[in-house]
Design a protein around this motif. Structure first.
Motif, PDB file in Angstrom:
ATOM      1  N   LYS A 180       0.817  -1.221   0.000  1.00 19.06           N
ATOM      2  CA  LYS A 180       0.000   0.000   0.000  1.00 19.06           C
ATOM      3  C   LYS A 180       0.852   1.274   0.000  1.00 19.06           C
ATOM      4  O   LYS A 180       0.593   2.199  -0.756  1.00 19.06           O
ATOM      5  CB  LYS A 180      -0.930  -0.013   1.216  1.00 19.06           C
ATOM      6  CG  LYS A 180      -1.769   1.221   1.373  1.00 19.06           C
ATOM      7  CD  LYS A 180      -2.650   1.126   2.603  1.00 19.06           C
ATOM      8  CE  LYS A 180      -3.483   2.360   2.769  1.00 19.06           C
ATOM      9  NZ  LYS A 180      -4.366   2.269   3.942  1.00 19.06           N
ATOM     10  N   ASN A 181       1.864   1.318   0.834  1.00 17.16           N
ATOM     11  CA  ASN A 181       2.679   2.527   0.975  1.00 17.16           C
ATOM     12  C   ASN A 181       4.031   2.433   0.264  1.00 17.16           C
ATOM     13  O   ASN A 181       4.890   3.286   0.452  1.00 17.16           O
ATOM     14  CB  ASN A 181       2.895   2.839   2.464  1.00 17.16           C
ATOM     15  CG  ASN A 181       1.590   3.126   3.157  1.00 17.16           C
ATOM     16  OD1 ASN A 181       0.744   3.853   2.653  1.00 17.16           O
ATOM     17  ND2 ASN A 181       1.409   2.540   4.326  1.00 17.16           N
ATOM     18  N   GLU A 182       4.212   1.402  -0.532  1.00 16.14           N
ATOM     19  CA  GLU A 182       5.495   1.210  -1.222  1.00 16.14           C
ATOM     20  C   GLU A 182       5.596   2.050  -2.487  1.00 16.14           C
ATOM     21  O   GLU A 182       4.590   2.367  -3.115  1.00 16.14           O
ATOM     22  CB  GLU A 182       5.695  -0.266  -1.575  1.00 16.14           C
ATOM     23  CG  GLU A 182       5.750  -1.201  -0.397  1.00 16.14           C
ATOM     24  CD  GLU A 182       6.988  -1.042   0.473  1.00 16.14           C
ATOM     25  OE1 GLU A 182       7.936  -0.318   0.095  1.00 16.14           O
ATOM     26  OE2 GLU A 182       7.013  -1.667   1.546  1.00 16.14           O
ATOM     27  N   THR A 183       6.823   2.384  -2.831  1.00 17.07           N
ATOM     28  CA  THR A 183       7.147   3.073  -4.082  1.00 17.07           C
ATOM     29  C   THR A 183       8.222   2.251  -4.791  1.00 17.07           C
ATOM     30  O   THR A 183       8.781   1.319  -4.203  1.00 17.07           O
ATOM     31  CB  THR A 183       7.695   4.485  -3.818  1.00 17.07           C
ATOM     32  OG1 THR A 183       8.941   4.366  -3.100  1.00 17.07           O
ATOM     33  CG2 THR A 183       6.719   5.333  -3.015  1.00 17.07           C
ATOM     34  N   PHE A 243      -2.355  -3.773  -5.270  1.00 16.44           N
ATOM     35  CA  PHE A 243      -3.147  -3.005  -4.310  1.00 16.44           C
ATOM     36  C   PHE A 243      -3.798  -1.849  -5.047  1.00 16.44           C
ATOM     37  O   PHE A 243      -3.125  -1.105  -5.752  1.00 16.44           O
ATOM     38  CB  PHE A 243      -2.293  -2.466  -3.161  1.00 16.44           C
ATOM     39  CG  PHE A 243      -3.112  -1.742  -2.130  1.00 16.44           C
ATOM     40  CD1 PHE A 243      -3.826  -2.452  -1.185  1.00 16.44           C
ATOM     41  CD2 PHE A 243      -3.190  -0.367  -2.133  1.00 16.44           C
ATOM     42  CE1 PHE A 243      -4.605  -1.788  -0.246  1.00 16.44           C
ATOM     43  CE2 PHE A 243      -3.961   0.296  -1.205  1.00 16.44           C
ATOM     44  CZ  PHE A 243      -4.675  -0.415  -0.251  1.00 16.44           C
ATOM     45  N   ASP A 244      -5.119  -1.729  -4.900  1.00 13.82           N
ATOM     46  CA  ASP A 244      -5.874  -0.647  -5.531  1.00 13.82           C
ATOM     47  C   ASP A 244      -6.539   0.188  -4.450  1.00 13.82           C
ATOM     48  O   ASP A 244      -7.085  -0.356  -3.490  1.00 13.82           O
ATOM     49  CB  ASP A 244      -6.951  -1.193  -6.469  1.00 13.82           C
ATOM     50  CG  ASP A 244      -6.363  -1.990  -7.621  1.00 13.82           C
ATOM     51  OD1 ASP A 244      -5.289  -1.607  -8.108  1.00 13.82           O
ATOM     52  OD2 ASP A 244      -6.971  -2.978  -8.023  1.00 13.82           O
ATOM     53  N   ASN A 245      -6.497   1.497  -4.637  1.00 14.94           N
ATOM     54  CA  ASN A 245      -7.126   2.426  -3.712  1.00 14.94           C
ATOM     55  C   ASN A 245      -7.909   3.429  -4.532  1.00 14.94           C
ATOM     56  O   ASN A 245      -7.340   4.093  -5.398  1.00 14.94           O
ATOM     57  CB  ASN A 245      -6.062   3.126  -2.866  1.00 14.94           C
ATOM     58  CG  ASN A 245      -6.654   3.945  -1.756  1.00 14.94           C
ATOM     59  OD1 ASN A 245      -7.804   3.767  -1.383  1.00 14.94           O
ATOM     60  ND2 ASN A 245      -5.866   4.848  -1.218  1.00 14.94           N
ATOM     61  N   SER A 246      -9.209   3.534  -4.301  1.00 14.42           N
ATOM     62  CA  SER A 246     -10.006   4.464  -5.099  1.00 14.42           C
ATOM     63  C   SER A 246     -10.987   5.236  -4.232  1.00 14.42           C
ATOM     64  O   SER A 246     -11.346   4.803  -3.139  1.00 14.42           O
ATOM     65  CB  SER A 246     -10.756   3.716  -6.207  1.00 14.42           C
ATOM     66  OG  SER A 246     -11.671   2.813  -5.635  1.00 14.42           O
ATOM     67  N   THR A 272      -5.462   5.078  -7.360  1.00 12.83           N
ATOM     68  CA  THR A 272      -4.190   4.535  -7.830  1.00 12.83           C
ATOM     69  C   THR A 272      -4.221   3.006  -7.775  1.00 12.83           C
ATOM     70  O   THR A 272      -4.902   2.419  -6.940  1.00 12.83           O
ATOM     71  CB  THR A 272      -3.009   5.020  -6.960  1.00 12.83           C
ATOM     72  OG1 THR A 272      -3.257   4.667  -5.602  1.00 12.83           O
ATOM     73  CG2 THR A 272      -2.809   6.515  -7.074  1.00 12.83           C
ATOM     74  N   ALA A 273      -3.484   2.414  -8.674  1.00  9.56           N
ATOM     75  CA  ALA A 273      -3.305   0.965  -8.705  1.00  9.56           C
ATOM     76  C   ALA A 273      -1.806   0.689  -8.652  1.00  9.56           C
ATOM     77  O   ALA A 273      -1.033   1.282  -9.403  1.00  9.56           O
ATOM     78  CB  ALA A 273      -3.908   0.375  -9.968  1.00  9.56           C
ATOM     79  N   LYS A 274      -1.407  -0.183  -7.737  1.00 12.26           N
ATOM     80  CA  LYS A 274       0.002  -0.546  -7.606  1.00 12.26           C
ATOM     81  C   LYS A 274       0.166  -2.022  -7.925  1.00 12.26           C
ATOM     82  O   LYS A 274      -0.648  -2.855  -7.511  1.00 12.26           O
ATOM     83  CB  LYS A 274       0.491  -0.288  -6.178  1.00 12.26           C
ATOM     84  CG  LYS A 274       0.531   1.176  -5.820  1.00 12.26           C
ATOM     85  CD  LYS A 274       1.116   1.378  -4.442  1.00 12.26           C
ATOM     86  CE  LYS A 274       1.225   2.863  -4.160  1.00 12.26           C
ATOM     87  NZ  LYS A 274       1.960   3.113  -2.917  1.00 12.26           N
ATOM     88  N   HIS A 275       1.234  -2.338  -8.646  1.00  9.07           N
ATOM     89  CA  HIS A 275       1.523  -3.720  -9.025  1.00  9.07           C
ATOM     90  C   HIS A 275       3.008  -3.990  -8.824  1.00  9.07           C
ATOM     91  O   HIS A 275       3.851  -3.242  -9.320  1.00  9.07           O
ATOM     92  CB  HIS A 275       1.150  -3.984 -10.485  1.00  9.07           C
ATOM     93  CG  HIS A 275      -0.309  -3.808 -10.741  1.00  9.07           C
ATOM     94  ND1 HIS A 275      -1.224  -4.793 -10.493  1.00  9.07           N
ATOM     95  CD2 HIS A 275      -1.010  -2.742 -11.185  1.00  9.07           C
ATOM     96  CE1 HIS A 275      -2.433  -4.343 -10.787  1.00  9.07           C
ATOM     97  NE2 HIS A 275      -2.331  -3.105 -11.206  1.00  9.07           N
TER      98      HIS A 275
END
Length: 129
Positions: free
Chosen positions: A30-33, A75-78, A99-102
């Motif tokens: 969730k909080n990763e870059t 992880f998706d956050n909308s 945002t969507a993170k993969h």
């Protein structure tokens, strides 16, 4: 007397605000870059067990054409668009943005071969217009 009149409006507004957010997937990213992932995963060094300890079980596993195992985390956050709450318009059109993170990790045996972290803006809509 004023509080009795405003309380239902405040309550409804709070319920709408809380229901306007949605998230799903693996909370560990969730909080990763890309930069934070690069500090945790090192190609040619990090093992499957270390990845599992950091992020848990992957959402998906597969194999590449060359036979390397591939793990994927998402992880998706909308949030609901503000226009969803406009009377009549909101009944005919619903939209979300977020945002969507993969995170994709490819292994060579038990060691990370390559990894990639992507984060992108996403938007969706449904309704008559």
């Amino acid at each position: 007397m004023y509080i009795k009149k405003i309380a239902p409006v405040v309550g409804l507004s709070l319920m709408m605000a809380l229901s306007a957010c949605a998230s799903g997937g693996n909370e560990s990213i969730k909080n990763e870059t890309g930069a934070s992932i690069d500090q945790k995963i090192h190609d040619g060094t990090t093992t499957k067990e270390q990845v599992r300890q950091l992020f848990g079980d992957p959402a998906q596993t597969s194999f590449t054409d060359s036979g390397h195992e591939q793990w994927q985390y998402a992880f998706d956050n909308s949030k609901a668009d503000a226009a969803n709450f406009i009377p009549v318009y909101g009944d005919l059109h619903q939209g979300q943005h977020g945002t969507a993170k993969h995170l994709t990790i490819i292994f060579n045996g038990d060691v990370v071969w390559h990894h990639s972290m992507n984060s992108s803006a996403v938007k969706s809509s449904a309704g008559l217009f």
